[in-house]
Design an enzyme around this catalytic site. Structure first.
Site, short mmCIF file in Angstrom:
data_model
loop_
_atom_site.label_atom_id
_atom_site.label_comp_id
_atom_site.label_asym_id
_atom_site.label_seq_id
_atom_site.Cartn_x
_atom_site.Cartn_y
_atom_site.Cartn_z
N ARG A 236 35.96 8.42 -17.27
CA ARG A 236 35.77 9.33 -18.40
C ARG A 236 37.10 10.01 -18.70
O ARG A 236 37.82 10.42 -17.79
CB ARG A 236 34.71 10.39 -18.08
CG ARG A 236 33.27 9.88 -18.11
CD ARG A 236 32.83 9.48 -19.51
NE ARG A 236 31.45 9.03 -19.58
CZ ARG A 236 31.03 7.77 -19.48
NH1 ARG A 236 31.93 6.80 -19.30
NH2 ARG A 236 29.76 7.46 -19.58
N GLU A 265 36.55 10.91 -27.62
CA GLU A 265 36.47 9.58 -28.27
C GLU A 265 35.62 9.68 -29.54
O GLU A 265 34.62 10.38 -29.55
CB GLU A 265 35.82 8.58 -27.32
CG GLU A 265 36.64 8.33 -26.07
CD GLU A 265 35.87 7.54 -25.02
OE1 GLU A 265 34.74 7.09 -25.31
OE2 GLU A 265 36.39 7.39 -23.91
N HIS A 283 37.13 2.08 -24.87
CA HIS A 283 35.94 2.29 -24.03
C HIS A 283 35.04 1.04 -24.03
O HIS A 283 33.93 1.06 -24.55
CB HIS A 283 35.13 3.51 -24.51
CG HIS A 283 34.20 4.04 -23.46
ND1 HIS A 283 33.89 5.36 -23.32
CD2 HIS A 283 33.48 3.40 -22.49
CE1 HIS A 283 33.04 5.53 -22.32
NE2 HIS A 283 32.77 4.35 -21.80
N GLY A 285 34.53 -0.84 -21.10
CA GLY A 285 34.29 -1.23 -19.71
C GLY A 285 33.04 -2.08 -19.51
O GLY A 285 33.02 -3.00 -18.70
N SER A 286 32.00 -1.77 -20.25
CA SER A 286 30.74 -2.50 -20.05
C SER A 286 30.48 -3.53 -21.15
O SER A 286 29.40 -4.10 -21.24
CB SER A 286 29.57 -1.51 -20.02
OG SER A 286 29.44 -0.87 -21.27
C1 DGY Z 1 28.73 3.94 -19.01
O1 DGY Z 1 27.74 3.21 -18.84
O2 DGY Z 1 28.76 5.12 -18.64
C2 DGY Z 1 29.89 3.32 -19.71
O3 DGY Z 1 31.00 4.14 -19.70
C3 DGY Z 1 29.51 3.01 -21.13
O4 DGY Z 1 29.29 4.24 -21.80
#
Ligand code: DGY
Length: 318
Positions: A236, A265, A283, A285-286
């Site tokens: 974060r 963001e 952002h 990552g997923s």
């Molecule tokens: C999460 O799952 O917290 C990732 O950062 C996507 O928001």
């Protein structure tokens, strides 16, 4: 049988969304403005909420008593006031464990992208200006065999550590508690952040955001890093103090940074985009098909379990 009524403040991927429509009577506000007043009106008679951008105290106060469970399609829950929700009798569910690989991959990408100056390389390609072979400076730094310091050795931190071991890196970490030997895999534990930082040729943050961790990487923390360290943040944005990171990137104290997350963001500090020694991602990552499907399924299953009278799979515990 009457279907439970669900307030949908965000969309899920197609497959889990179909599960939601099959099981629930849906009130979909995902494409509309979401002021507290609008959400309060839409939520009348709802039993659950699929959380959107936020579930803060004022919104929780505005929601009807009939709402008993809130599900977010994320592992992070800093956009939710879990204490306030729980105090109101609302269970909060999230989606841990299904995004460990995807997020660790992005941390690896950020580490390599920062260390090897990918932004410069892309600029050269786009400008059609490679320079002479051998003098297309600035140069990057090696990663293999260096020391990586990981803050937060939860599932994502440990998955990233595994990738770093593949690069023969010496893994150091700080975590609330020391891991057992079978989870540590030889990583070196430091009881405090202050003890970890001097080892961080590369520093990767995998801690959750809370009042205790907010701004943990500030000017003071950066000062004790080795000169020329590389910062990686895929957790974060608010875990770091932007001004301190930007100043360190400008002075060279930080060789580079690979960042997938930012304060505020998507309106990030514009100074980041002016720097060349950064590797920036929005952002993501997923953001793979497999992982987003798994997250959506978990978010849907958490709700369905609850209304089937079973414990939700992942309940956020403070
Ligand atoms: C999460 O799952 O917290 C990732 O950062 C996507 O928001």
């Amino acid at each position: 049988m009457t279907k439970p009524k669900l307030l949908v403040a965000r969309q899920l991927p197609k497959t889990p969304m179909k599960k939601i429509y099959d099981y629930f009577d849906v009130v979909d506000i995902s494409q509309t403005e979401q002021t507290n007043e609008q959400m309060m009106k839409a939520a009348q008679g709802c039993h659950a909420i699929l959380v959107g951008d936020r579930l803060d105290q004022p919104l929780i106060d505005a929601l009807p008593e009939s709402i008993k469970i809130a599900s977010t399609m994320s592992v992070g829950f800093d956009h939710i006031d879990v204490a306030a929700a729980n105090a109101r009798g609302i269970i909060v569910c999230n989606t841990p464990s299904v995004l460990d690989n995807a997020t660790a991959e992005i941390a690896l990408l950020c580490m390599l992208g920062a260390a090897r100056g990918v932004k410069y390389g892309q600029q050269q390609i786009e400008a059609g200006d490679w320079g002479q072979l051998g003098d297309s400076a600035p140069l990057g730094i090696d990663v293999i065999g260096k020391k990586i310091a990981i803050v937060g050795m939860g599932r994502i931190g440990r998955t990233f550590a595994k990738l770093c071991r593949g690069l023969s890196m010496e893994v150091h970490y700080h975590n609330r508690s020391k891991l057992s030997a079978d989870l540590e895999h030889g990583a070196i534990y430091h009881a405090s952040l202050a003890e970890l930082l001097p080892h961080a040729q590369f520093l990767s943050i995998h801690a959750g955001l809370s009042a205790a961790t907010k701004h943990m990487i500030d000017e003071k923390a950066i000062a004790v890093l080795p000169d020329g360290a590389v910062l990686i943040n895929t957790s974060r944005g608010d875990l770091v103090v932007d001004d301190a990171v930007i100043a360190a990137l400008k002075s060279g104290k930080l060789f580079a940074a690979g960042l997938d997350v930012f304060t505020n963001e998507p309106d990030i500090n514009p100074e980041y985009t002016k720097l060349n020694n950064v590797f920036l991602l929005p952002h993501v990552g997923s953001a793979t098909f497999e992982t987003r499907d798994a997250m959506g399924n978990r978010a849907a299953e958490n709700l369905i379990h609850y209304f089937d009278g079973k414990p939700p799979i992942s309940v956020v515990k403070l």
